[in-house]
Design a protein around this motif. Sequence first.
Motif, short mmCIF file in Angstrom:
data_model
loop_
_atom_site.label_atom_id
_atom_site.label_comp_id
_atom_site.label_asym_id
_atom_site.label_seq_id
_atom_site.Cartn_x
_atom_site.Cartn_y
_atom_site.Cartn_z
N LYS A 1 3.14 -18.32 5.13
CA LYS A 1 3.93 -17.10 4.92
C LYS A 1 5.08 -16.96 5.91
CE LYS A 1 1.24 -15.97 1.58
NZ LYS A 1 1.69 -16.29 0.21
N ARG B 1 4.20 -6.25 0.65
CA ARG B 1 3.01 -6.43 1.49
C ARG B 1 3.36 -6.22 2.97
NH1 ARG B 1 -0.88 -11.42 0.56
NH2 ARG B 1 -2.27 -10.03 1.66
N HIS C 1 -3.55 -2.81 3.67
CA HIS C 1 -3.58 -4.09 2.96
C HIS C 1 -3.20 -3.86 1.50
CE1 HIS C 1 -4.65 -8.18 2.04
NE2 HIS C 1 -5.54 -7.79 1.13
N TYR C 2 -2.20 -4.59 1.02
CA TYR C 2 -1.77 -4.49 -0.38
C TYR C 2 -2.02 -5.82 -1.05
CZ TYR C 2 1.26 -3.54 -4.41
OH TYR C 2 1.76 -3.36 -5.68
N ASN C 3 -2.83 -5.80 -2.11
CA ASN C 3 -3.20 -7.05 -2.78
C ASN C 3 -3.21 -6.86 -4.29
OD1 ASN C 3 -4.07 -9.79 -2.81
ND2 ASN C 3 -6.14 -9.09 -3.24
N ARG C 4 -2.45 -7.71 -5.00
CA ARG C 4 -2.41 -7.64 -6.45
C ARG C 4 -2.36 -9.07 -7.01
NH1 ARG C 4 -3.10 -3.21 -5.02
NH2 ARG C 4 -2.11 -1.25 -5.64
N GLU D 1 1.26 2.46 -4.31
CA GLU D 1 -0.12 2.00 -4.40
C GLU D 1 -0.78 2.50 -5.69
OE1 GLU D 1 -3.95 0.67 -3.86
OE2 GLU D 1 -2.26 0.10 -2.59
N TYR E 1 6.91 -9.50 -3.64
CA TYR E 1 5.52 -9.25 -3.27
C TYR E 1 5.34 -9.30 -1.76
CZ TYR E 1 0.40 -9.73 -3.43
OH TYR E 1 -0.95 -9.55 -3.26
N ASN E 2 5.92 -10.30 -1.10
CA ASN E 2 5.76 -10.42 0.34
C ASN E 2 6.48 -9.32 1.10
OD1 ASN E 2 4.08 -12.69 0.34
ND2 ASN E 2 5.81 -14.10 0.24
N ARG F 1 1.76 -3.65 5.55
CA ARG F 1 1.16 -4.17 6.78
C ARG F 1 1.65 -3.38 7.99
NH1 ARG F 1 2.68 -9.17 6.20
NH2 ARG F 1 0.94 -9.73 4.84
#
Length: 482
Positions: free
Chosen positions: A235, A100, A109-112, A79, A96-97, A104
């Motif tokens: 997704k 994430r 929550h991981y968002n870039r 992070e 990325y998924n 989860r």
Amino acid sequence: MHSQLFAIIDVETTGGGISGNRITEICIALLKDGEEVAKYTTLVNPEREIPPYITALTGIDNEMVADAPRFFEVAEKIEEFTKDAIFVAHNVSFDYNVIRGEFRLLGQHYNRKKLCTVRLSRKLIPGLLSYSLGRLCDTINIPHGNRHRAEGDVDATVILFQRLLSLDEDFSTINSFLNARSKQATLPPHLPAEQINELPEEPGIYLFKNQKHQVIYAGKAKNIKKRVLSHFYDKKTKEYHLGQETHFIDYELTGNELLALLVESEHIRKHYPKFNRAQKWPATTYQIISYTNQRGIIQLALGKTKALHDSVSTFYNKTEAIEKLEALCEAFKLCPRFCTLQSNVEKCSHYRIKNCEGICEETETVESYNLKVEAAIQALKENKPTFAIQGKGRTQDEIAFALVVEGQYKGFGFFDRSEAICNIEDYEPFLKLQPASYHTHAIIRSHLKKHGERNLVYFEPLRLSASPLEKRREDIFSDWNM
């Protein structure tokens, strides 16, 4: 943008679909002003067994990760390391998924913002035969050692991304990919954005094709472009794999939803696409059949079949089929026993049908009874409807149609509004013949139930009889149930 931080990332995993994928190794290299400024790499204990085929690919086995940190122990480091960076990977949706998904599981929550070097390479280095990392590196002379390990793949991707940066000096391409509205990072890696942009926003069918141009999914839509994009924003693991295998998209306009459903059904039957589930197997149908028993009596029965021989007497569940046979029996004063509505009885005693004229007690002659059965069978044959369902065409000047002749779906077509269509033969020059099936019958039947006789053109007169029995017979033999 020159001072922007980029995190070049690669993960190795246990496999098993996006939702079941757990990380076994991760490597992150940070780039600023085009130069690598930091790197972080570690094995990760996935807290599950690593399948042998994954070990064969990556070289990572259960023993190697037994003492490695679990993801929750490195999550804070990942992070912080990527906090101000744009997430970059070769086929970014995968890495990325997976990351994430790991966050989860921790309730985080991981968002870039993200960039895909496959898609960037397609745009900035067009015309190559393959954009897989290994082939791409071989083609443009990028050293790529320790393949299928996180650090080896990241080192190669760093050099690739540096090349891409040099080809996009004003960052116009990268900025367009980062634009939230472009959703470039969400699109499948092998599918040129131009193919998406060229899709129409009209009713029709669309075909996803793999690298060999084989159809792997057929779908229908009121708005082709919107529906196609929805696959890529989904997704689910199935949708992800569909995107990974899609290299080309074809489409066919139909003008309206009914034709879209019928054409979709034909493509599924013809191509048996890998990612379609519905309509791939013939459904069980029930049909009224007749045979002569040892006494010479013509008996009626329900035949169970997966083939569609006679659509007028075809039904889609057993209850409906029995109800139809009961109505037939009552209308023609047939015996429930000899219509297989009762078994193991000498004399019929049906709870509802009470007008048997005595064939089961031998008070009615076989000849007389058989005449009634033959009349019932003939009524089935005579009541095969012929009609066209007309609807909106592909342009304002065009009318689309689906044609049913004597109860059997024949196909579809389009004609100009200026054409004089007065009888069934007038459709022939415009008709694209199609095979009838359980699914096409069910599609038309559902349409008629929903819309009734609107836009329906009959080509034989409806028999309007004053007799209640005749009217009852019309209800019985209209298999389309409008």
